[in-house]
Design an enzyme around this catalytic site. Structure first.
Site, PDB file in Angstrom:
ATOM      1  N   ASP A  16       7.724   9.516   0.661  1.00  0.00           N
ATOM      2  CA  ASP A  16       7.028   8.208   0.032  1.00  0.00           C
ATOM      3  C   ASP A  16       6.086   7.709   1.316  1.00  0.00           C
ATOM      4  OD1 ASP A  16       6.175   6.236  -0.981  1.00  0.00           O
ATOM      5  OD2 ASP A  16       8.091   5.199  -1.520  1.00  0.00           O
ATOM      6  N   ILE A  17       5.248   8.867   1.350  1.00  0.00           N
ATOM      7  CA  ILE A  17       4.192   8.471   2.416  1.00  0.00           C
ATOM      8  C   ILE A  17       2.930   7.841   1.874  1.00  0.00           C
ATOM      9  CG2 ILE A  17       3.077   9.475   4.497  1.00  0.00           C
ATOM     10  CD1 ILE A  17       5.986   9.900   4.423  1.00  0.00           C
ATOM     11  N   GLU A  18       2.671   6.495   2.298  1.00  0.00           N
ATOM     12  CA  GLU A  18       1.585   5.576   1.771  1.00  0.00           C
ATOM     13  C   GLU A  18       0.538   5.549   2.709  1.00  0.00           C
ATOM     14  OE1 GLU A  18       3.040   2.803  -0.894  1.00  0.00           O
ATOM     15  OE2 GLU A  18       4.872   3.622  -1.431  1.00  0.00           O
ATOM     16  N   GLY A  19       0.583   6.405   3.684  1.00  0.00           N
ATOM     17  CA  GLY A  19      -0.576   5.954   4.905  1.00  0.00           C
ATOM     18  C   GLY A  19      -0.441   7.036   6.100  1.00  0.00           C
ATOM     19  N   GLN A  75       3.210   7.505  -8.562  1.00  0.00           N
ATOM     20  CA  GLN A  75       3.305   5.886  -8.985  1.00  0.00           C
ATOM     21  C   GLN A  75       2.160   5.466  -9.503  1.00  0.00           C
ATOM     22  OE1 GLN A  75       4.019   3.789  -5.160  1.00  0.00           O
ATOM     23  NE2 GLN A  75       4.611   5.615  -4.105  1.00  0.00           N
TER      24      GLN A  75
END
Length: 491
Positions: free
Chosen positions: A179-182, A236
């Site tokens: 869940d890598i968001e940056g 998402q």
């Protein structure tokens, strides 16, 4: 052997046999269309409403007592390289490095009390995986070597390896979730490949999943998804324009692009795409929809795209506080059917290379029905992006038998046009509004101007019909019966 000892042995054997049968019946099946994934570990409801302590996140086993949830990603490893070079595990009110003991020389929380919970959930046929990242935290790699070393660490701490430092004790998790968001995508493909190298000789299957944002391609994981093999992708569909709140706007909703990616780009063409949703109105900034709406959207995607795997929810505490949102969507998915897929017919006309198509026009190309967002002469799918000219409306099968060059969308398109103050009332212009310089028109919109009927070829505002911009096509006098060319879609 005494009768008592014999009876005791027989009982234990019976229990073991029943347990084995139950585990076989309830085992997770990743090929199904009705799986439900629910994240656990961040007490999202408690963070949103600190006064409602009764609905704070419960221990993991609490959420495994029925069949509503199939996969539980434990969230999160928030830092990859903390004190002593070890990762940091933060499970909010359940286990964290501030309130719980840590292993000597590290900030890695000792959460071994969760071992029995994890094993209980697994005994119920559920997957329990480890999610890395989240919206914040210190994640990322400098190069592939560092990523591979970190994969070795995760394997030994949480999966099938061994280490004197095991945060979950004897429990062995079922895989990892990104869940890598940056940050940069550097190293993540190497990380995945190293995990899979370890798993290749293991006695059980280990799963690798990811949770990208819905804009395609994902800014952090796009290149990783194309380079490594994933079992499932939990997209998402919230906190973005392509979220569930804009499902009825065809130009924004892009589940079809993810399905196209799954079958045409992904190294694993059997990868499943999950419809990610907030489990309540406080679980995300935008994107929450009521359960009946989610059920309807999920049913449509399930019947439109073969990669559909089910629904992902954020998170368990929110779902339970919201009248068991998880159970409701599980029941709906089960009702829709967990196995089997029938391709919709390719009802739109075949795409013709070199042709210009107005916004709203649908065509069949490479096993999909595509819809033009605005006027375009580009090839559908040639540029696979949420910002491209075409959106995939549904997968389809068979040759197109349609004879017209435009069809209606499967769900509504939103026009930016506003109603001018007057309309024509005679001839072929009956009911058509007069052109207004202050109105924005999408491709296919019609207006009257100087006694003629005009059709916009693409989005326009302030460009006069018949002017030098060449946006408007003159369809003839309002008193004539000249027909509009069929390739223009009427909004």
């Amino acid at each position: 052997m005494s009768m008592k000892a014999y009876a005791s042995k027989a009982f234990r054997l019976a229990v073991a046999t029943v347990s084995l049968l139950l585990s076989q019946v309830a085992a997770f099946d990743g090929t199904r269309y009705d799986n439900v994934v629910v994240y656990w570990g961040q007490n999202s409801h408690g963070a949103a409403d600190s006064s409602d302590t009764a609905d704070y996140q419960k221990t993991l086993s609490y959420y495994c007592q029925d069949d509503a949830i199939d996969v539980i990603p434990v969230a999160f490893i928030t830092t990859f390289f903390g004190t002593g070079g070890m990762p940091v595990l933060n499970l909010a009110n359940t286990c964290n490095p501030t309130d719980n003991a840590t292993f000597p020389g590290t900030d890695l929380a000792n959460c071994q009390s969760l071992a029995s919970d994890i094993e209980y959930c697994q005994s119920k046929g559920k997957l329990v995986t480890l999610s890395l990242g989240g919206a914040g935290g210190g994640v990322g790699f400098s190069d592939d070597n560092q990523a591979q070393t970190f994969a070795d660490t995760i394997w030994n701490l949480f999966l099938g390896g061994s280490n004197s430092t095991r945060p979950f004790g004897t429990a062995v998790l079922d895989g990892v979730d990104l869940d890598i968001e940056g940050g940069s995508s550097t190293g993540y493909a190497a990380f995945v490949n190293q995990i899979q190298a370890h798993a290749s000789g293991a006695s059980k299957k280990y799963y690798v999943t990811a949770a990208p944002q819905c804009p395609y391609p994902d800014s952090s994981l796009g290149a990783v998804l194309n380079a490594a093999s994933f079992d499932a992708v939990y997209v998402q569909f919230y906190n973005n324009v392509c979220g569930l709140q804009n499902y009825d706007t065809v130009n924004d909703w892009d589940f079809g692009l993810w399905d196209y990616w799954a079958h045409n780009v992904s190294p694993n063409t059997d990868v499943k795409i999950y419809l990610g949703a907030p489990a309540s109105d406080t679980a995300a900034g935008r994107g929450y929809v009521n359960i009946s709406t989610l059920e309807s959207i999920a049913a449509t995607q399930r019947n439109s795209f073969p990669s559909f795997g089910g629904v992902m929810l954020w998170d368990a505490s929110q779902a339970y506080a919201n009248d068991r949102y998880d159970l409701a969507i599980k029941n709906a998915l089960t009702s829709d059917g967990g196995t089997g897929f029938t391709y919709p017919a390719c009802s739109a006309p075949a795409y013709v290379s070199g042709t210009g198509y107005s916004g709203g026009t649908q065509v069949t190309y490479q096993g999909y029905i595509w819809q033009a967002k605005y006027w375009s002469s580009a090839t559908p799918g040639a540029t696979l992006s949420s910002d491209a000219d075409w959106i995939a409306v549904t997968a389809c099968s068979g040759s197109s038998s349609a004879t017209t060059s435009s069809t209606s969308a499967s769900h509504s398109s939103t026009s930016t046009s506003t109603a001018p103050t007057s309309t024509a009332t005679s001839g072929s212009c009956a009911g058509v509004s007069t052109w207004s310089s202050s109105t924005a028109y999408t491709g296919g919109s019609q207006v009257t101007y100087n006694g003629d009927l005009w059709t916009a070829q693409w989005w326009t505002e302030g460009d006069t019909p018949g002017g030098s911009a060449g946006v408007w096509s003159d369809n003839g006098s309002c008193s004539s019966s000249k027909r509009v060319r069929s390739r223009f879609f009427r909004f």
